[in-house]
Design a protein around this motif. Structure first.
Motif, PDB file in Angstrom:
ATOM      1  N   ALA A  64       0.587  -1.317  -0.033  1.00 26.42           N
ATOM      2  CA  ALA A  64       0.006   0.005   0.004  1.00 26.42           C
ATOM      3  C   ALA A  64       0.719   1.135  -0.103  1.00 26.42           C
ATOM      4  CB  ALA A  64      -0.982   0.103   1.108  1.00 26.42           C
ATOM      5  N   GLN A  65       2.068   1.211   0.325  1.00 25.19           N
ATOM      6  CA  GLN A  65       3.068   2.145   0.220  1.00 25.19           C
ATOM      7  C   GLN A  65       3.818   2.383  -0.913  1.00 25.19           C
ATOM      8  OE1 GLN A  65       6.145   0.879   3.100  1.00 25.19           O
ATOM      9  NE2 GLN A  65       4.776   1.429   4.837  1.00 25.19           N
ATOM     10  N   ARG A  66       3.223   3.612  -1.724  1.00 26.97           N
ATOM     11  CA  ARG A  66       3.415   3.742  -3.150  1.00 26.97           C
ATOM     12  C   ARG A  66       4.146   5.138  -3.165  1.00 26.97           C
ATOM     13  NH1 ARG A  66       0.417   1.293  -7.480  1.00 26.97           N
ATOM     14  NH2 ARG A  66       0.220   3.373  -8.235  1.00 26.97           N
ATOM     15  N   CYS A  67       4.961   5.353  -4.079  1.00 24.12           N
ATOM     16  CA  CYS A  67       5.473   6.921  -4.255  1.00 24.12           C
ATOM     17  C   CYS A  67       4.409   7.833  -4.442  1.00 24.12           C
ATOM     18  CB  CYS A  67       6.647   6.668  -5.400  1.00 24.12           C
ATOM     19  SG  CYS A  67       7.911   6.093  -5.010  1.00 24.12           S
ATOM     20  N   ASP A  68       3.477   7.545  -5.419  1.00 29.06           N
ATOM     21  CA  ASP A  68       2.283   8.499  -5.324  1.00 29.06           C
ATOM     22  C   ASP A  68       1.351   8.709  -4.398  1.00 29.06           C
ATOM     23  OD1 ASP A  68       0.913   6.262  -5.550  1.00 29.06           O
ATOM     24  OD2 ASP A  68      -0.083   6.411  -7.598  1.00 29.06           O
ATOM     25  N   ASN A  69       1.546   7.892  -3.260  1.00 26.24           N
ATOM     26  CA  ASN A  69       0.648   8.566  -2.050  1.00 26.24           C
ATOM     27  C   ASN A  69       1.865   8.778  -0.774  1.00 26.24           C
ATOM     28  OD1 ASN A  69       1.746   5.976  -0.825  1.00 26.24           O
ATOM     29  ND2 ASN A  69      -0.322   5.005  -0.915  1.00 26.24           N
ATOM     30  N   CYS A  70       2.882   9.181  -1.229  1.00 30.37           N
ATOM     31  CA  CYS A  70       3.996   9.616  -0.336  1.00 30.37           C
ATOM     32  C   CYS A  70       4.249  11.359  -0.342  1.00 30.37           C
ATOM     33  CB  CYS A  70       5.410   9.069  -0.856  1.00 30.37           C
ATOM     34  SG  CYS A  70       6.935   9.827   0.252  1.00 30.37           S
ATOM     35  N   SER A  71       4.459  11.801   0.939  1.00 33.86           N
ATOM     36  CA  SER A  71       4.545  13.131   1.115  1.00 33.86           C
ATOM     37  C   SER A  71       5.745  13.816   0.287  1.00 33.86           C
ATOM     38  CB  SER A  71       4.674  13.655   2.484  1.00 33.86           C
ATOM     39  OG  SER A  71       5.958  12.923   3.108  1.00 33.86           O
ATOM     40  N   PHE A  72       6.621  13.155  -0.165  1.00 31.36           N
ATOM     41  CA  PHE A  72       7.483  13.643  -1.132  1.00 31.36           C
ATOM     42  C   PHE A  72       7.349  13.550  -2.328  1.00 31.36           C
ATOM     43  CE2 PHE A  72      10.074  11.521   2.912  1.00 31.36           C
ATOM     44  CZ  PHE A  72      10.462  13.264   3.244  1.00 31.36           C
ATOM     45  N   PHE A  73       6.434  12.906  -2.836  1.00 29.40           N
ATOM     46  CA  PHE A  73       5.988  12.710  -4.271  1.00 29.40           C
ATOM     47  C   PHE A  73       5.532  14.123  -4.807  1.00 29.40           C
ATOM     48  CE2 PHE A  73       3.067  11.224  -7.971  1.00 29.40           C
ATOM     49  CZ  PHE A  73       4.193  10.907  -8.663  1.00 29.40           C
ATOM     50  N   GLN A  74       6.179  14.658  -6.079  1.00 25.98           N
ATOM     51  CA  GLN A  74       5.574  15.851  -6.544  1.00 25.98           C
ATOM     52  C   GLN A  74       5.000  15.765  -7.706  1.00 25.98           C
ATOM     53  OE1 GLN A  74       9.761  17.434  -7.130  1.00 25.98           O
ATOM     54  NE2 GLN A  74       9.783  17.775  -4.877  1.00 25.98           N
ATOM     55  N   GLY A  75       4.067  14.765  -7.666  1.00 27.21           N
ATOM     56  CA  GLY A  75       2.885  14.735  -8.841  1.00 27.21           C
ATOM     57  C   GLY A  75       1.624  14.621  -8.179  1.00 27.21           C
ATOM     58  N   LYS A  76       0.678  14.082  -8.956  1.00 25.08           N
ATOM     59  CA  LYS A  76      -0.743  13.929  -8.531  1.00 25.08           C
ATOM     60  C   LYS A  76      -0.818  12.248  -8.075  1.00 25.08           C
ATOM     61  CE  LYS A  76      -1.976  16.251 -12.078  1.00 25.08           C
ATOM     62  NZ  LYS A  76      -2.463  16.667 -13.238  1.00 25.08           N
ATOM     63  N   PRO A  77      -1.739  11.814  -7.014  1.00 23.50           N
ATOM     64  CA  PRO A  77      -1.920  10.625  -6.888  1.00 23.50           C
ATOM     65  C   PRO A  77      -2.529   9.905  -8.176  1.00 23.50           C
ATOM     66  CG  PRO A  77      -3.016  11.813  -5.227  1.00 23.50           C
ATOM     67  CD  PRO A  77      -2.488  12.841  -6.296  1.00 23.50           C
ATOM     68  N   GLY A  78      -1.933   8.807  -8.541  1.00 24.70           N
ATOM     69  CA  GLY A  78      -2.254   8.043  -9.764  1.00 24.70           C
ATOM     70  C   GLY A  78      -1.338   8.339 -11.070  1.00 24.70           C
ATOM     71  N   ASP A  79      -0.448   9.311 -10.949  1.00 30.72           N
ATOM     72  CA  ASP A  79       0.588   9.731 -11.931  1.00 30.72           C
ATOM     73  C   ASP A  79       1.589   8.367 -12.177  1.00 30.72           C
ATOM     74  OD1 ASP A  79      -0.428  12.098 -12.442  1.00 30.72           O
ATOM     75  OD2 ASP A  79       0.901  13.428 -11.645  1.00 30.72           O
ATOM     76  N   ALA A  80       1.890   8.269 -13.273  1.00 29.76           N
ATOM     77  CA  ALA A  80       2.577   7.156 -13.662  1.00 29.76           C
ATOM     78  C   ALA A  80       4.213   7.622 -13.193  1.00 29.76           C
ATOM     79  CB  ALA A  80       2.786   6.697 -15.055  1.00 29.76           C
ATOM     80  N   TRP A  81       4.433   8.730 -13.578  1.00 26.08           N
ATOM     81  CA  TRP A  81       6.072   9.216 -13.250  1.00 26.08           C
ATOM     82  C   TRP A  81       5.766  10.700 -12.553  1.00 26.08           C
ATOM     83  CZ3 TRP A  81      10.042   6.372 -13.416  1.00 26.08           C
ATOM     84  CH2 TRP A  81      10.160   5.055 -14.198  1.00 26.08           C
ATOM     85  N   GLY A  82       6.554  10.806 -11.739  1.00 26.02           N
ATOM     86  CA  GLY A  82       6.696  12.504 -11.101  1.00 26.02           C
ATOM     87  C   GLY A  82       7.966  12.612 -10.401  1.00 26.02           C
TER      88      GLY A  82
END
Length: 106
Positions: A64-82
């Motif tokens: 359940a821990q994914r980059c797109d739901n991490c506080s450091f991710f600079q994209g939107k949830p569900g983005d393939a890359w960010g």
């Protein structure tokens, strides 16, 4: 000696301008992506796919821990890359994971 026709000059001018525009378009390519085998990625245990993280090496990891739901991710949830604060200007995979994962505030 005769001067070349004005039409010839205009065609050359347009050709040079087109080359300049093409070089500007090439400069706007997407940022580089993080290589899983790089030194920084290895130090953070980064993987492009959270399901491929070594469970023995990282026992606190969950899928359940994914980059797109991490506080450091600079994209939107569900983005393939960010972007990611941990990797500077390089892009990370949205479904990825690393040791720095911290749940994004709701």
């Amino acid at each position: 000696m005769q001067q070349p026709p004005r039409r010839h000059f205009i065609c050359q001018l347009l050709a040079v301008g087109g080359m300049g525009a093409a070089s500007l378009a090439g400069a706007q390519t997407a940022p580089a992506r993080v290589d899983e085998n790089s030194e920084q990625a290895a130090a953070l245990g980064y993987r492009h796919d959270t399901a491929k993280v070594d469970a023995k090496k990282y026992p606190k990891h969950t899928t359940a821990q994914r980059c797109d739901n991490c506080s450091f991710f600079q994209g939107k949830p569900g983005d393939a890359w960010g972007g990611c604060a941990m990797f500077g200007r390089k892009q990370i995979a949205g479904p990825g994971w690393c040791l720095a994962w911290a749940k994004a505030p709701a």
